[in-house]
Design a protein around this motif. Sequence first.
Motif, PDB file in Angstrom:
ATOM      1  N   ASP A   1       1.041  -0.795  -0.624  1.00  0.00           N
ATOM      2  CA  ASP A   1       0.076  -0.011  -0.016  1.00  0.00           C
ATOM      3  C   ASP A   1       1.075   1.548  -0.387  1.00  0.00           C
ATOM      4  O   ASP A   1       1.732   0.995   0.405  1.00  0.00           O
ATOM      5  N   ASP A   2       0.275   2.459  -0.889  1.00  0.00           N
ATOM      6  CA  ASP A   2       1.106   2.883  -0.296  1.00  0.00           C
ATOM      7  C   ASP A   2       0.894   4.401   0.000  1.00  0.00           C
ATOM      8  O   ASP A   2       1.563   5.525   0.844  1.00  0.00           O
ATOM      9  N   SER A   3      -0.093   3.867   1.282  1.00  0.00           N
ATOM     10  CA  SER A   3       0.331   4.540   2.732  1.00  0.00           C
ATOM     11  C   SER A   3       1.391   4.264   3.346  1.00  0.00           C
ATOM     12  O   SER A   3       1.921   4.931   4.861  1.00  0.00           O
ATOM     13  N   TRP A   4       2.633   3.353   3.170  1.00  0.00           N
ATOM     14  CA  TRP A   4       3.605   2.725   3.754  1.00  0.00           C
ATOM     15  C   TRP A   4       4.740   3.038   3.074  1.00  0.00           C
ATOM     16  O   TRP A   4       4.871   1.704   2.336  1.00  0.00           O
ATOM     17  N   PRO A   5       5.072   4.131   2.610  1.00  0.00           N
ATOM     18  CA  PRO A   5       6.334   3.773   1.630  1.00  0.00           C
ATOM     19  C   PRO A   5       7.356   3.391   2.420  1.00  0.00           C
ATOM     20  O   PRO A   5       8.509   3.134   1.342  1.00  0.00           O
ATOM     21  N   GLY A   6       7.746   3.948   3.173  1.00  0.00           N
ATOM     22  CA  GLY A   6       9.184   2.962   3.610  1.00  0.00           C
ATOM     23  C   GLY A   6       8.545   1.919   3.706  1.00  0.00           C
ATOM     24  O   GLY A   6       9.940   1.512   3.765  1.00  0.00           O
ATOM     25  N   ILE A   7       8.028   1.230   3.992  1.00  0.00           N
ATOM     26  CA  ILE A   7       7.736  -0.594   3.921  1.00  0.00           C
ATOM     27  C   ILE A   7       7.688  -0.845   2.677  1.00  0.00           C
ATOM     28  O   ILE A   7       9.042  -1.839   2.317  1.00  0.00           O
ATOM     29  N   GLN A   8       7.776   0.237   1.721  1.00  0.00           N
ATOM     30  CA  GLN A   8       8.374  -0.142   0.384  1.00  0.00           C
ATOM     31  C   GLN A   8       9.829  -0.948  -0.566  1.00  0.00           C
ATOM     32  O   GLN A   8      10.692  -1.174  -0.802  1.00  0.00           O
ATOM     33  N   ASP A   9      10.102   1.142   0.174  1.00  0.00           N
ATOM     34  CA  ASP A   9      11.611   0.864   0.083  1.00  0.00           C
ATOM     35  C   ASP A   9      12.617  -0.243   1.046  1.00  0.00           C
ATOM     36  O   ASP A   9      13.730  -0.527   1.096  1.00  0.00           O
TER      37      ASP A   9
END
Length: 262
Positions: A100-108
Amino acid sequence: MRFHSPETHQKAVTLLRSGTKSADVARLLDVPRGTVSYWLHMDRSKRGECPGPHAPTCHRCDGAELDTCAYAYLFGLYLGDGHISQHSQHRVPNLMITLDDSWPGIQDEAEKAMRKVFPDNATCRVRKPGCHNIKVYSTHLLCMFPQHGPGRKHERAIALESWQQEIIGANPWPFVRGLIHSDGCRITNWTTRMVGGIPKRYEYPRYWFTNVSDDIRQLYTDTLDKLGIEWTHCTRAGKRYNISVARRASVALMDAHVGPKY
């Protein structure tokens, strides 16, 4: 979920061993390309073969060094929001983690873990409405994620191989972190208590994990048990899909090693 007869499976393996391409086998036998690729991988694994002579190094095939901490985290993400597929336009499988884009840190963090586990392969991000697919292509994906197979994860058995058990046993917190980052969250619950005859609001944090697969929930709770984390089942609509961690000491441990999504 579609099942294929042992005869179809054997015909596919025979054709693959003779050098017939996976796409041609899939077309001849009317079997999904991903299923044929899975059968090919399993047949090669049984015979101790690598995915290909020019493939990048692999921990399972040639003993290449593996960042086990990153793998434990990525494996947790895979069990929750991950999927391995192979489309006709691509020659190698791809691992896709949808976040989800709500959590950009997790994407990184997910992309960073992919790069550590597959240092010879490039990663990419594909934008979708409200989320991104974090992807990596590798001929060794099925080596590193043997839980892949036809159908949804909750429709098939999910069990760790011995080498995975060793990795998770040595890196339990990254594994839990990956599971929470995919199918869990840290929330604030509240209730009321009577204090001196007056109702007062009381808030407390809770970690929540939801997954339809009995096997994946078991992997999560078994790891929590080894870490000394107290947990409970929360049944909703007759379904025991939810695992709660709400005891103060256990939440404190989770906060120290997992924390809220970011």
